[in-house]
Design a protein around this motif. Sequence first.
Motif, PDB file in Angstrom:
ATOM      1  N   ILE A 178       0.841  -1.204   0.000  1.00  0.00           N
ATOM      2  CA  ILE A 178       0.000   0.000   0.000  1.00  0.00           C
ATOM      3  C   ILE A 178       0.873   1.250   0.000  1.00  0.00           C
ATOM      4  O   ILE A 178       0.627   2.209  -0.726  1.00  0.00           O
ATOM      5  N   GLY A 179       1.923   1.249   0.825  1.00  0.00           N
ATOM      6  CA  GLY A 179       2.780   2.429   0.899  1.00  0.00           C
ATOM      7  C   GLY A 179       3.477   2.743  -0.401  1.00  0.00           C
ATOM      8  O   GLY A 179       3.479   3.882  -0.866  1.00  0.00           O
ATOM      9  N   PHE A 180       4.079   1.710  -1.032  1.00  0.00           N
ATOM     10  CA  PHE A 180       4.803   1.959  -2.280  1.00  0.00           C
ATOM     11  C   PHE A 180       3.846   2.302  -3.419  1.00  0.00           C
ATOM     12  O   PHE A 180       4.153   3.126  -4.278  1.00  0.00           O
ATOM     13  N   SER A 181       2.645   1.644  -3.448  1.00  0.00           N
ATOM     14  CA  SER A 181       1.682   1.999  -4.492  1.00  0.00           C
ATOM     15  C   SER A 181       1.208   3.437  -4.315  1.00  0.00           C
ATOM     16  O   SER A 181       0.942   4.132  -5.295  1.00  0.00           O
ATOM     17  N   ASP A 182       1.113   3.903  -3.065  1.00  0.00           N
ATOM     18  CA  ASP A 182       0.726   5.292  -2.815  1.00  0.00           C
ATOM     19  C   ASP A 182       1.810   6.239  -3.319  1.00  0.00           C
ATOM     20  O   ASP A 182       1.512   7.302  -3.875  1.00  0.00           O
ATOM     21  N   LEU A 183       3.084   5.866  -3.121  1.00  0.00           N
ATOM     22  CA  LEU A 183       4.181   6.686  -3.653  1.00  0.00           C
ATOM     23  C   LEU A 183       4.115   6.754  -5.170  1.00  0.00           C
ATOM     24  O   LEU A 183       4.340   7.804  -5.781  1.00  0.00           O
ATOM     25  N   TYR A 194       0.876   3.924 -15.494  1.00  0.00           N
ATOM     26  CA  TYR A 194       1.496   3.526 -14.239  1.00  0.00           C
ATOM     27  C   TYR A 194       0.750   4.148 -13.058  1.00  0.00           C
ATOM     28  O   TYR A 194       0.628   3.535 -11.987  1.00  0.00           O
ATOM     29  N   ILE A 195       0.264   5.375 -13.235  1.00  0.00           N
ATOM     30  CA  ILE A 195      -0.508   6.012 -12.171  1.00  0.00           C
ATOM     31  C   ILE A 195      -1.814   5.256 -11.948  1.00  0.00           C
ATOM     32  O   ILE A 195      -2.229   5.006 -10.814  1.00  0.00           O
ATOM     33  N   ASN A 251      -2.997   3.335  -8.590  1.00  0.00           N
ATOM     34  CA  ASN A 251      -4.291   3.523  -7.922  1.00  0.00           C
ATOM     35  C   ASN A 251      -4.993   2.192  -7.708  1.00  0.00           C
ATOM     36  O   ASN A 251      -5.576   1.936  -6.656  1.00  0.00           O
ATOM     37  N   ASP A 252      -4.935   1.307  -8.749  1.00  0.00           N
ATOM     38  CA  ASP A 252      -5.574  -0.003  -8.621  1.00  0.00           C
ATOM     39  C   ASP A 252      -4.927  -0.827  -7.516  1.00  0.00           C
ATOM     40  O   ASP A 252      -5.609  -1.471  -6.711  1.00  0.00           O
ATOM     41  N   ILE A 253      -3.597  -0.803  -7.470  1.00  0.00           N
ATOM     42  CA  ILE A 253      -2.890  -1.559  -6.421  1.00  0.00           C
ATOM     43  C   ILE A 253      -3.242  -0.998  -5.046  1.00  0.00           C
ATOM     44  O   ILE A 253      -3.496  -1.739  -4.097  1.00  0.00           O
ATOM     45  N   PHE A 254      -3.257   0.327  -4.930  1.00  0.00           N
ATOM     46  CA  PHE A 254      -3.555   0.964  -3.632  1.00  0.00           C
ATOM     47  C   PHE A 254      -4.972   0.622  -3.180  1.00  0.00           C
ATOM     48  O   PHE A 254      -5.192   0.237  -2.029  1.00  0.00           O
ATOM     49  N   LEU A 284      -6.591  -5.239   3.069  1.00  0.00           N
ATOM     50  CA  LEU A 284      -6.262  -4.935   4.464  1.00  0.00           C
ATOM     51  C   LEU A 284      -7.529  -4.909   5.314  1.00  0.00           C
ATOM     52  O   LEU A 284      -7.534  -5.385   6.452  1.00  0.00           O
ATOM     53  N   SER A 285      -8.627  -4.357   4.746  1.00  0.00           N
ATOM     54  CA  SER A 285      -9.896  -4.355   5.471  1.00  0.00           C
ATOM     55  C   SER A 285     -10.395  -5.769   5.697  1.00  0.00           C
ATOM     56  O   SER A 285     -10.886  -6.110   6.774  1.00  0.00           O
ATOM     57  N   LEU A 286     -10.245  -6.628   4.655  1.00  0.00           N
ATOM     58  CA  LEU A 286     -10.666  -8.022   4.781  1.00  0.00           C
ATOM     59  C   LEU A 286      -9.854  -8.743   5.852  1.00  0.00           C
ATOM     60  O   LEU A 286     -10.398  -9.473   6.679  1.00  0.00           O
ATOM     61  N   ILE A 287      -8.538  -8.515   5.869  1.00  0.00           N
ATOM     62  CA  ILE A 287      -7.675  -9.158   6.869  1.00  0.00           C
ATOM     63  C   ILE A 287      -8.070  -8.683   8.264  1.00  0.00           C
ATOM     64  O   ILE A 287      -8.114  -9.477   9.216  1.00  0.00           O
TER      65      ILE A 287
END
Length: 589
Positions: free
Chosen positions: A363-368, A382-383, A387-390, A397-400
């Motif tokens: 999440i952090g790297f996709s946000d970068l 790539y942007i 966004n899709d990865i983030f 993360l919500s599911l986990i």
Amino acid sequence: MEQPYRQEAGKSPVPPDRMLVEAGDLAELPFTFARPKSVLPLVAVLGIFCFSILGLFIAGSMELDRFARDQSRTLAQTAVAKSLADVAFVTRDYGFWDAAVENLIRRPDSSWADSNVGTYAWEELGMSRTLVLDSDNTPLYTMKDGETSSQEVLFSVGPSLIRLAERARQTSWLNPEARTSFILLNKRVYLVAASVLTPEEPSPAEIGSFKRGVLIFMRVLDDEHLEEISTSYLLENLTLFSSVSEDDFDFLPLEDDLGRAVGYLGWIKPRPGSAFLKHTAPWVAAILLVLAGFAVMALKRAYAQAATVERLNKDLVLRSRQLEDSQVELLEALDKAEQANRAKADFLAVMSHELRTPLNAVIGFSDLIRNQAFGPVGHQKYIEYGNDIFTSGQHLLSLISDILDITRANAGMLSLDCRPVALGSVIEKCLKLITPQAVRHRISIDVTEMNGPLTVLGDEVRLSQMLINLLSNAMKSSAEASRIRVKATVTPKGQIALRVIDRGRGIPKADLAKVTEPFRQAGTYRDGFDPYASEKAGTGLGLAIVKRLAEAHGGTLHIASKVGLGTVVEIRLPGAAQEECHDEGRVAV
């Protein structure tokens, strides 16, 4: 081999030496001992199985180590490319500037160069050296570590810098590009970028009519820069080496323009698989040995029972023994089922927790990437992918988190920070969070009634989680342009009743009993109550978590629904005056 028992005509049956004579009308029946079976084959099979499991663990840890090393090398290559790109960007930006062409080449002005190029590059951009070459590669301006000289150069222009300057001159007049390389100078490795000094809009007569000057920026690869790369790209103990020497390090060569290594970037090899194996292998081996021992003992006992002569008895005794055996088997099966359930809960809790660490990195790297924190990524796709990865990472993360919550609740390990909480404030915060989603589906959410002192004794975060889940479920079961109502009142018993009311299609009566069970769903309005028809179908954890959180607060969950009319979900929570949570501190339920 033992001979089978035979009965000759006209003679009474002759039983073997070992037989049972039943009372009454039971005939004399023969029964022989069975030969004891050897347990050695089973021991061999169990040994092979145990070694296979350990082998899989070792192979998996080695593969995990290899994957981690590949990832760290990719990160190192990315870091090196990013560092060179940063220097190249600054150099090209200065070189493709009319003022720089005028004051550095056409009419050299050392004061202007100091103020606008050298000093700024040294103090603000971290450039160790600045060099301006004329068309004959003669230095016109030099700065070394913040010091300039108009009389003589502060450092010699070696072959590597000349080759880099010539490569820069080969770029386009209309869109020049900076050329980069690593250079070893005075036993120090520099990131070097060279860009031609070209007018921003050269006239057609100027293009190709003269040999252009070159601006060169050099940044030393020092400890501060290495520490910055190490922190940003998770490379442990990143160090610059002159040669490949230490076995505990992975190395990346830093090459000059001729492909020769001028130094090596080294970092400690990541070994997550070996660390995991080191901590778990003894336990796994011990568990396998214990299980193998129990299996051998159980088989020997079974062989002994099979080899022991079972005496024939009356039907009642036989049936009694069969019933006792069945009871033992049922108890063993029940015990195994309970153990399997505990193992499943432990596995879900551990894996949900361990998955968060790499997922937070994703999440952090996709946000970068999507925010282009380190500069333009080069292509709009790539942007979009970032966004899709983030978004997917946030969903996962919500599911986990949901799985971890339901696992903790089932294991009785859920923690609550019980304090007096104003329910109105919780409702207001939740509405702010859920409103954008409601607007997308053209659904209005209104607070239609709030009566009495709405203060509950509970965990504010968990109360918000319950209300968000209820509002999300209500929107899923509601058609577009519909309305959802929220009510909060005080019951005659002093409890706080929080209701979420929708006018959706409702829940079929047959599904009402299962919607609060984990991983069970009744579907939504849009998919015709097929819980798996939609690509965005949930996991069936929302109402299960709400039910357990409500019970953990000393409250209850009630659902009333009718197909075609809608659904009313009510949570009843103890008021602050009821003191259901005996301490205002953190308690486990």
